[in-house]
Design an enzyme around this catalytic site. Sequence first.
Site, PDB file in Angstrom:
ATOM      1  N   ILE A  90      -0.360  12.475   1.343  1.00 13.76           N
ATOM      2  CA  ILE A  90      -2.042  12.925   1.477  1.00 13.76           C
ATOM      3  C   ILE A  90      -2.329  12.285   2.578  1.00 13.76           C
ATOM      4  O   ILE A  90      -3.549  12.895   3.243  1.00 13.76           O
ATOM      5  CB  ILE A  90      -2.462  12.138   0.091  1.00 13.76           C
ATOM      6  N   CYS A 146       2.964   1.879   5.098  1.00 15.28           N
ATOM      7  CA  CYS A 146       2.328   2.690   6.270  1.00 15.28           C
ATOM      8  C   CYS A 146       2.953   2.458   7.735  1.00 15.28           C
ATOM      9  O   CYS A 146       3.680   1.369   7.900  1.00 15.28           O
ATOM     10  CB  CYS A 146       0.822   1.838   6.393  1.00 15.28           C
TER      11      CYS A 146
END
Lengths: 292, 311
Positions: free
Chosen positions: B75, B133
């Site tokens: 996403i 991340c």
Amino acid sequence: MNSSYRNTIFVEDAEILQHTGYEGDQYLIRLRAPKTAEHAQPGNFVHLQCDDLLPMRRPMSLMRVKPKTGEIEILYKRHGHGTTLLSQRNVGETLSVMGPIGRPFKLENYHRYPLLIGGGVGLPPMVYLAEHMKNLRGEISPFVILGSEVPFPFPLKPSQIIIEGIPNGVIATMPLLEDWGVACRLASLQDYPGCFEGYVTDLARSWLETMEPHQRSEVEIFSCGPTPMLKAVKMLAEEYGLPCQVSLEEYMACAVGGCAGCVVRLETETGPKMKRVCVDGPIFEAKTVVFQ
Amino acid sequence: MAKNNLTIEFCGLEFNTPLVLLSGCVGFGDEYTRVEGFSNKDVGAVCLKGTTLDKRLGNPPHRIMETPAGMLNAIGLQNPGAHTVVEEILPTLDFSETRFIANVSGSTVEEYEEVTRLFDDSPIDAIEINISCPNVKEGGVAFGNNPDMSACVVEACRRATNKPLITKLSPNQTDITENARRCIEAGTNGLAVINTLMGMAIDIESRKPVIGNNQGGLSGPAIKPVALLKVHQVYQVAKAHDIPIIGQGGICTAEDAIEFLIAGATAIGVGTALFYDPTVCKKINTGLIDYLERHQLADLSDLVGTLTLHD
């Protein structure tokens, strides 16, 4: 808390009432899903579990909805694993249906001449919208153009409804739309009898070109189909300065706005945005859509 | 929240049930309420979508792809930015129905710390750190793949809040237990095990990856055995420090959930299963109550970490 959308999507075990195959790997499936049928609007879709062996659902646009009998109809093309499994399901079995989902097409205050353009598996939402518009005949004159490169999933019928600006010999229509009194013509490159030989947008252009300018300014377009076709429809709308709504699809997981997996890129007045096809769409203003 | 035998304590918070809706699956906490039969009251907590300091558009389509017994997703942290989440979204959430957990993401340690500080000054119940991340200062290597970088992020977030911190561990690393140990030492109050496994799908006609981001995270039943083993391994480290675990990865049924509890999880993450069946949480709760009754257990804590290994 945004309560306006609470409890608007229903999960139903829907019995298969009819499942008919047509040439070109096309299937019509009719299901009993009363809550979905009661609340659906043109442009909505359902999220179907094709088979118990395949838990991920598939988004399918609605073609017909009958609130009185609690039935919904879906036309789909067998394409991948999910729709292959779906095509093997039998009458009497049940499927899990989530629906209705999504923002509908514009439902009122239409221009005088709505032009509905559907291609391939984009045909169903156009039929649903045409059924909605048929009740407004007199105020508006909808014209439906449907295109397909495989045989249409219905018998072709010569239309008695005369439409100016259509080439001679282009007389084939969809019987259902003819029964509703809605003008319709068919297009294909496959030389089907009575059909326009060319793209849906070529036939649309032919129609638009013969209109008086004041009439043409009263046209608005609604469309669903493969991406190259939608690109061409968007260009046509821009060329003639006509409003245009398109129905989009994208790989989808949750279908309720939770995962942001099904986004499309839009260019808006406030800059680029990624919008979810499931709940921000599937209907978008064509001028904002950035086709990949 | 009514006390029942599914009630658990997690990082000092009482959860109405052990179920936690996972970040990235349920938007900012209210999206699934569209579905009749779904209720946030059926879960102990809802993890909000990953939030960065500034808004992000996320990755280009396709963002998801079905795979055998699961799915890939990339996403790309699409979110409106932490200020908007704290100031405009949190006030709309109904905290009487469930707990809400923020999910903090960032490209730098400083960004993690700043986002955590913003959530610290909000009604949010707890903060989950998404350490998977990419670290832009280290060539895009995920913070969570390296124990030093993971600990650095946790320390920074710890400085920014006294709220419960939950660190979501990545399975994409050599030794998850070493990472867990470092995160515990750095001050995390809980662990979420596991994040997705990185994977790829290729379109053989175009010879390009299906996913716009080229690679994506694999979730769903396909990763359940991996997740279960990681929970078991991390529990061996965490139990000594009394650090609870949210077990997650392909859980679809009460039986799946019970496996994770036995392996050492205190809470149960539900994500991809919601896409299959949006009312799955009610069914898992019912199955858990049935199991407790059949085994004459008072509550779920009697199950946690009760795995007996073969000799």
